[in-house]
Design a protein around this motif. Structure first.
Motif, PDB file in Angstrom:
ATOM      1  N   ALA A 209      28.278  39.581  -8.989  1.00  0.00           N
ATOM      2  CA  ALA A 209      27.021  39.971  -8.334  1.00  0.00           C
ATOM      3  C   ALA A 209      25.891  40.186  -9.335  1.00  0.00           C
ATOM      4  CB  ALA A 209      27.253  41.241  -7.516  1.00  0.00           C
ATOM      5  N   SER A 210      26.222  40.535 -10.572  1.00  0.00           N
ATOM      6  CA  SER A 210      25.186  40.827 -11.552  1.00  0.00           C
ATOM      7  C   SER A 210      24.603  39.570 -12.184  1.00  0.00           C
ATOM      8  CB  SER A 210      25.758  41.723 -12.661  1.00  0.00           C
ATOM      9  OG  SER A 210      26.819  41.060 -13.335  1.00  0.00           O
ATOM     10  N   THR A 211      25.185  38.416 -11.897  1.00  0.00           N
ATOM     11  CA  THR A 211      24.730  37.181 -12.517  1.00  0.00           C
ATOM     12  C   THR A 211      23.893  36.370 -11.542  1.00  0.00           C
ATOM     13  OG1 THR A 211      26.779  37.112 -13.810  1.00  0.00           O
ATOM     14  CG2 THR A 211      25.491  35.081 -13.693  1.00  0.00           C
ATOM     15  N   PRO A 212      22.739  35.865 -11.954  1.00  0.00           N
ATOM     16  CA  PRO A 212      21.953  34.994 -11.069  1.00  0.00           C
ATOM     17  C   PRO A 212      22.771  33.762 -10.698  1.00  0.00           C
ATOM     18  CG  PRO A 212      20.658  35.699 -12.967  1.00  0.00           C
ATOM     19  CD  PRO A 212      22.064  36.114 -13.242  1.00  0.00           C
ATOM     20  N   PRO A 213      22.475  33.147  -9.564  1.00  0.00           N
ATOM     21  CA  PRO A 213      23.293  32.010  -9.115  1.00  0.00           C
ATOM     22  C   PRO A 213      22.967  30.726  -9.854  1.00  0.00           C
ATOM     23  CG  PRO A 213      21.506  32.381  -7.594  1.00  0.00           C
ATOM     24  CD  PRO A 213      21.432  33.500  -8.594  1.00  0.00           C
ATOM     25  N   ILE A 214      23.806  29.737  -9.635  1.00  0.00           N
ATOM     26  CA  ILE A 214      23.587  28.369 -10.113  1.00  0.00           C
ATOM     27  C   ILE A 214      23.239  27.530  -8.891  1.00  0.00           C
ATOM     28  CG2 ILE A 214      24.670  26.354 -11.179  1.00  0.00           C
ATOM     29  CD1 ILE A 214      26.644  28.485 -12.483  1.00  0.00           C
TER      30      ILE A 214
END
Length: 352
Positions: A209-214
């Motif tokens: 959840a803490s990582t922006p999506p691709i």
């Protein structure tokens, strides 16, 4: 895994045990239940059984099965095909061609393990099996094979060494056969897509959840989505957040998606140079978001043969295949997670 010495030949059985029914089924492109049915109905079974009940197939057994598959794929009724296959178990040595029959002498010999009519070349035996099932329009067998292969060899190996070569062979056959084999290509593509989506469904839940999506998108005018579907499945399998937008994404829609999600990376797929949209790639790379003084940009990955040649702008990445793309994207996400942990805004994005 033991590979045959020559393309198309069945792998020789082990000195003591032979090959299991499941392994033979994958190689030939038939369901294990079909092999058991042929054994029960027509006597096409292994010469030896381990402990009196477990089927173990030797080289000669597999040769009979290959002929059975070839005959049934060409439209011969199963009972008649079985009689012919069994009658040819021990073929006589071929006679030298007579000088008066040049046409017979010039006829190319059938390669062992062929019978699906596809130009597969030097590939894994599983490609031949999948090709046979596709030519027969055998949906249950394709589903079973693809699921089994992904479970045994993993997504990346199955994609690169089985799915892609078979898809390419069907495509070449379609291009050289007029309107024939169109239904084969469509059905095979559907089952490959279904198998890839099942990987995503069966993967552990909970992307980071803490990582922006691709973001994954085909450039405008591009309808080939299977490579992006394979990448999406691989990302989900790794637990990385992905947003799959599919075929022919309009530039305006992609622009809005980038601004709304602040992605760690955007993957743009182009199958041909005629669809590669260099201006769009530059626009995505230059798009910024965030508060003033902390504006961020995304990393652009150019995927597909359409991007051959110089990249549209410095800093863009061009992976050579699924495995490399997954490695690059995992590295970007790990860098993004580290940046977020340190309080960095925009994660792994480039600062303007």
């Amino acid at each position: 895994m033991n590979e045959p010495a020559h393309p198309g030949e069945p792998a020789p059985a082990g000195p003591a045990h032979g090959i299991t029914t499941g392994a033979v089924a994958r190689r030939l492109g038939v369901a294990p239940t079909t092999l058991r049915s042929w054994d029960r109905r027509y006597g096409i079974g292994p010469a030896a059984r381990e402990d009196g009940k477990h089927r173990r197939w030797a080289f000669g057994d597999i040769a009979v099965l290959q002929e059975m598959c070839r005959l049934t794929a060409s439209g011969v009724p199963p009972a008649e095909a079985a009689r012919a296959a069994l009658a040819g178990t021990v073929p006589a040595a071929p006679a030298a061609p007579a000088p008066s029959a040049p046409a017979a002498a010039a006829a190319p010999a059938r390669q062992p393990g062929s019978g699906n009519g596809l130009p597969l070349g030097d590939v894994r035996q599983e490609c031949r099996g999948l090709g046979r099932a596709a030519v027969r329009l055998d949906s249950p067998t394709m589903d079973e094979m693809l699921g089994s292969l992904i479970g045994e060899y993993g997504l990346v190996t199955t994609w690169e060494e089985v799915m892609v070569p078979t898809l390419h062979a069907v495509g070449r056959k379609w291009e050289t056969s007029g309107d024939q084999y169109v239904e084969v290509e469509h059905l095979l593509s559907w089952h490959v897509s279904t198998a890839l989506r099942r990987v995503s469904i069966g993967a552990p839940s909970g992307p980071r959840a803490s990582t922006p999506p691709i973001l994954l998108a085909c450039v405008p005018g591009e309808q080939h989505t299977l490579p992006l579907e394979a990448l999406a499945a691989g990302l989900v399998e790794l637990g990385l957040p992905a947003r799959m937008f599919g075929a022919a994404v309009p530039p305006e829609a992609l622009d809005q998606a980038v601004r709304r999600t602040g992605p760690v990376a955007v993957v743009l797929w182009a199958q041909a140079r005629s669809t590669a949209h260099h201006a769009l790639a530059r626009h995505v790379a230059d798009t910024t978001w965030g508060v003033k003084g902390a504006r961020a940009r995304t990393t652009v990955l150019l995927a597909g043969p359409g991007w051959a040649g110089p990249v549209p702008a410095p800093g863009m990445l061009r992976p050579g295949g699924l495995r490399e793309a997954l490695g690059l994207l995992r590295g970007l996400c790990e860098a993004a997670a580290t940046a977020v942990g340190r309080g960095g805004a925009g994660a792994a994005a480039h600062r303007s």
